[in-house]
Motif scaffolding. Structure first.
Motif, PDB file in Angstrom:
ATOM      1  N   ASN A   1       0.943  -1.276  -0.083  1.00  0.00           N
ATOM      2  CA  ASN A   1       0.005   0.082  -0.102  1.00  0.00           C
ATOM      3  C   ASN A   1       1.085   1.175   0.143  1.00  0.00           C
ATOM      4  O   ASN A   1       1.170   1.879   1.003  1.00  0.00           O
ATOM      5  CB  ASN A   1      -0.916  -0.216   1.006  1.00  0.00           C
ATOM      6  CG  ASN A   1      -1.882   1.050   1.079  1.00  0.00           C
ATOM      7  OD1 ASN A   1      -1.774   2.057   0.307  1.00  0.00           O
ATOM      8  ND2 ASN A   1      -3.095   0.868   1.644  1.00  0.00           N
ATOM      9  N   THR A   2       1.375   1.626  -1.191  1.00  0.00           N
ATOM     10  CA  THR A   2       2.218   2.687  -1.229  1.00  0.00           C
ATOM     11  C   THR A   2       1.512   3.974  -0.826  1.00  0.00           C
ATOM     12  O   THR A   2       2.334   4.979  -0.561  1.00  0.00           O
ATOM     13  CB  THR A   2       2.674   2.816  -3.102  1.00  0.00           C
ATOM     14  OG1 THR A   2       1.561   2.682  -3.564  1.00  0.00           O
ATOM     15  CG2 THR A   2       3.562   1.780  -3.296  1.00  0.00           C
ATOM     16  N   ALA A   3       0.400   4.264  -1.273  1.00  0.00           N
ATOM     17  CA  ALA A   3      -0.319   5.399  -0.681  1.00  0.00           C
ATOM     18  C   ALA A   3      -0.357   5.684   0.875  1.00  0.00           C
ATOM     19  O   ALA A   3      -0.100   6.723   1.290  1.00  0.00           O
ATOM     20  CB  ALA A   3      -1.777   5.379  -0.884  1.00  0.00           C
ATOM     21  N   LEU A   4      -0.475   4.648   1.554  1.00  0.00           N
ATOM     22  CA  LEU A   4      -0.230   4.616   3.176  1.00  0.00           C
ATOM     23  C   LEU A   4       1.167   5.104   3.558  1.00  0.00           C
ATOM     24  O   LEU A   4       1.493   5.803   4.440  1.00  0.00           O
ATOM     25  CB  LEU A   4      -0.627   3.302   3.722  1.00  0.00           C
ATOM     26  CG  LEU A   4      -2.003   3.081   4.090  1.00  0.00           C
ATOM     27  CD1 LEU A   4      -2.042   1.673   4.846  1.00  0.00           C
ATOM     28  CD2 LEU A   4      -2.617   4.271   4.912  1.00  0.00           C
ATOM     29  N   ALA A   5       2.147   4.226   2.616  1.00  0.00           N
ATOM     30  CA  ALA A   5       3.600   4.757   3.003  1.00  0.00           C
ATOM     31  C   ALA A   5       3.932   6.261   2.698  1.00  0.00           C
ATOM     32  O   ALA A   5       4.682   6.913   3.398  1.00  0.00           O
ATOM     33  CB  ALA A   5       4.484   3.988   2.182  1.00  0.00           C
ATOM     34  N   GLN A   6       3.136   6.723   1.552  1.00  0.00           N
ATOM     35  CA  GLN A   6       3.539   8.007   1.220  1.00  0.00           C
ATOM     36  C   GLN A   6       2.786   9.072   2.271  1.00  0.00           C
ATOM     37  O   GLN A   6       3.425   9.978   2.586  1.00  0.00           O
ATOM     38  CB  GLN A   6       2.891   8.418  -0.043  1.00  0.00           C
ATOM     39  CG  GLN A   6       3.836   7.810  -1.395  1.00  0.00           C
ATOM     40  CD  GLN A   6       3.570   8.353  -2.745  1.00  0.00           C
ATOM     41  OE1 GLN A   6       2.750   9.099  -2.879  1.00  0.00           O
ATOM     42  NE2 GLN A   6       4.493   7.624  -3.576  1.00  0.00           N
ATOM     43  N   ALA A   7       1.764   8.664   2.819  1.00  0.00           N
ATOM     44  CA  ALA A   7       1.035   9.491   3.628  1.00  0.00           C
ATOM     45  C   ALA A   7       2.053   9.570   4.962  1.00  0.00           C
ATOM     46  O   ALA A   7       1.986  10.483   5.589  1.00  0.00           O
ATOM     47  CB  ALA A   7      -0.367   9.026   3.981  1.00  0.00           C
TER      48      ALA A   7
END
Ligand code: AMP
Ligand code: ZN
Length: 408
Positions: free
Chosen positions: A361-367
């Motif tokens: 989940n790259t979106a969570l990592a970026q967040a």
């Protein structure tokens, strides 16, 4: 927790670990080098690179193989139109692809070319004929007999009961609903590239190439096979049928498929004409790092609709990361260490890992990283950030960048 990945074969998220020795053996279907690739193709390349990098970060060794399809229907047609040999024609686009990948900081996989494995493909087909899974047509082409492989359809979840035995298709890409015997080998046609082999003259079909080259590099059973969602059927279904008929063993354990990049909510594709190459975007003033960051910003199993607005946002996000890195490495801070910042580093590290372990989940990592940057900048502005806070935050930022790879 450990890494969990969606596996198309059982159609569920499963814990992922390599079968043997801490080494992940993975194969990704690479480009057909008949033209410049577009950023839709590159989304898949970036997603597989993110997987590769996260596996390394998780302590595995990775043997990552990618094929270059340098002979197929389209290539033969285009090379003939330009009066070039297949090799002359594809060399230019293979080079361009590798340049694009390098500018996106893709860790280069082991590359294998179809035209360098023709004899092995012919030998493979000869064995399939011997075992009764393939047959020769009158014109010297060879087909796979799907009626001999009852599990046909297990990846794409298609039900092929009642299909017509012996109906054939010789196109590399074909209609989603047609279950027909597919071409393993195509007899020579006037003016087409052709090779002399143990099964006669001709050239391989597209599907057989990936079965032969993946098993050649990784063994009969390996950990993971990747590609875009359009490859599930017929390409990967056919790879499974050929390979498992040949070996009698399971082929790839995990099937990793990326969803499409869209433009105007339609699949970005050469055939639709709604595509951008990396070069197009660089000419418009965008940096490869912004493009990489955008392509990785949405989890690989979610469709991503490309807009210039989102690309601008990605460019701003990369600037924010670089500015923070700069501030962290060159800023002057009062002596000491603060509990708040070491806690922040620990929480961010944990959130990065749990985000990525959750089916990447790259979106969570970026967040998570932007939350850290916001909080650390606020501490810097108020004077609460201390000199000994730097190493912990820098380590987390580096860990993030080992996957997203946009700082340099
Ligand atoms: P092709 O050259 O069309 O065989 O595609 C090479 C790779 O790019 C395959 O893994 C495709 O599934 C993938 N691909 C093609 N178009 C897109 C798209 N719009 N979004 C994501 N992946 C794509
Ligand atoms: Zn393939």
């Amino acid at each position: 927790m450990g890494l969990r990945l969606y596996n198309t074969l059982p159609a569920q998220v499963q814990p992922f670990a390599p079968a043997e020795n801490n080494q992940v053996r993975m194969y990704a279907c690479g480009p057909t080098v008949y033209d410049y690739v577009h950023i839709g193709n590159l989304r898949t390349v970036v997603a597989v690179d993110v997987l590769h990098r996260f596996l390394l970060q998780s302590g595995y060794q990775v043997r990552h193989v990618m094929n270059i399809t340098d002979v197929d229907d389209k290539i033969i047609r285009k090379a003939a139109e330009e009066g070039l040999s297949v090799k002359e024609y594809t060399a230019k686009y293979e080079k361009a692809f590798l340049e694009d990948a390098a500018s996106l900081n893709i860790r280069q996989p082991i590359l294998v070319r179809a035209t360098e494995h023709i004899q092995k493909m012919a030998e493979f087909i000869a064995v399939l004929v011997e075992k009764g899974f393939a047959y020769r047509a009158d014109d010297g082409s060879y087909y796979f007999r799907i009626a001999k492989f009852p599990a046909y359809g297990k990846l794409s979840k298609k039900d092929f009961a009642g299909m017509e035995d012996g109906a054939r298709v010789d196109l590399d890409e074909y209609d989603k609903d047609s279950a027909r015997d597919f071409a393993l080998w195509k007899a020579p046609k006037p003016g087409e590239a052709s090779w002399d082999t143990v099964i006669g003259p001709g050239r391989p079909g597209w599907h057989v190439e990936c079965s032969v080259m993946s098993m050649d590099q990784l063994g009969e059973s390996f950990d993971l096979h990747a590609g875009g969602e359009d490859l599930i059927f017929p390409h990967h279904e056919n790879e499974i049928a050929q390979s498992e008929s040949f070996t009698g063993k399971p082929f790839a354990r995990f099937w990793f498929h990326t969803r499409f990049l869209l433009f105007n909510n339609e699949k970005m594709a050469k055939s639709v004409g709604n595509f951008f190459t990396l070069r197009d975007l660089v000419l418009r003033g965008f940096k490869p790092s912004s493009i990489r960051f955008l392509l990785a910003s949405v989890p690989y199993r979610t469709q991503l609709n490309f807009t210039f607005d989102s690309l601008q946002h990605a460019a701003a996000a990369v600037d924010r990361l670089r500015n923070f890195h700069q501030r962290l490495t060159t800023g002057e801070f009062p002596e000491g260490a603060s509990d708040a910042m070491s806690q922040l580093a620990r929480t961010t590290d944990e959130n990065l890992r749990t985000g990525m372990e959750d089916d990447l989940n790259t979106a969570l990592a970026q967040a998570a990283i932007f939350e850290m940057i916001r909080a650390a900048n606020a501490a810097m502005d108020s004077g609460a950030f201390l000199k000994d806070d730097v190493p912990a935050l820098l380590a987390v930022l580096q860990k993030f960048d080992d996957i997203f790879s946009v700082l340099k």
